[in-house]
Scaffold this active site. Sequence first.
Site, PDB file in Angstrom:
ATOM      1  N   HIS A  20     -16.093-122.824  71.583  1.00  0.00           N
ATOM      2  CA  HIS A  20     -16.021-121.242  70.985  1.00  0.00           C
ATOM      3  C   HIS A  20     -17.368-121.225  69.940  1.00  0.00           C
ATOM      4  CE1 HIS A  20     -11.566-121.488  71.221  1.00  0.00           C
ATOM      5  NE2 HIS A  20     -11.845-120.856  72.186  1.00  0.00           N
ATOM      6  N   LYS A  44       1.566-114.719  73.363  1.00  0.00           N
ATOM      7  CA  LYS A  44       1.452-116.257  72.994  1.00  0.00           C
ATOM      8  C   LYS A  44       2.081-116.641  71.812  1.00  0.00           C
ATOM      9  CE  LYS A  44      -2.812-117.296  75.390  1.00  0.00           C
ATOM     10  NZ  LYS A  44      -4.327-117.883  75.031  1.00  0.00           N
ATOM     11  N   ARG A  93     -15.303-123.101  81.297  1.00  0.00           N
ATOM     12  CA  ARG A  93     -15.787-124.507  81.364  1.00  0.00           C
ATOM     13  C   ARG A  93     -15.626-125.261  82.718  1.00  0.00           C
ATOM     14  NH1 ARG A  93     -10.841-124.446  77.269  1.00  0.00           N
ATOM     15  NH2 ARG A  93     -10.011-123.930  79.153  1.00  0.00           N
ATOM     16  N   SER A 131      -8.656-125.202  72.819  1.00  0.00           N
ATOM     17  CA  SER A 131      -7.745-125.010  71.758  1.00  0.00           C
ATOM     18  C   SER A 131      -6.412-125.492  72.117  1.00  0.00           C
ATOM     19  CB  SER A 131      -7.375-123.564  71.405  1.00  0.00           C
ATOM     20  OG  SER A 131      -8.568-122.973  71.043  1.00  0.00           O
TER      21      SER A 131
END
Length: 162
Positions: A20, A44, A93, A131
Amino acid sequence: MPSPVIAVFPGTFDPITLGHQDLIRRSARLFGTVIVAVAAAHHKKTLFSLDERLAMVRDVFAPLDNVQVESFTGLVRDFAVAHGARAMVRGVRSVTDFDYEAQLAGMNKALAPDVETVILTPDSRYQFISSTLVREIATLKGDVTTFVAPVVHARLMDKLPS
């Protein structure tokens, strides 16, 4: 002369990783202002509270004058428009990430035609970091010092049972 472009970099940042950080620092070189938009993440279950996530991101980016950190709820499109953003930066990614982000970019373009989505890939050193994996490794007592900033690592270790 056009005014400097405001970009929004949204995410949950639970916790913020070196991947990040790489993308946000690079965004700060491309745009006049980057607003790191920390999602309340009502959908979440986060390890860190919103206030804790905001504090970590602020600690990491304190040295950068053109990076601001704010929280948001609801649609990121509404946040971007309310802050006068002309760009939204997203990181990918992998091909899987790209498929999802391309779909989001299309939806955001339909909802906010004046906000462009800019997709960046992290430096290869950070391409595998997420994460979710950082939280899982740390929870299982693994070493995550090479994936997060020292201030984030300290908060992560304080948060998890020893």
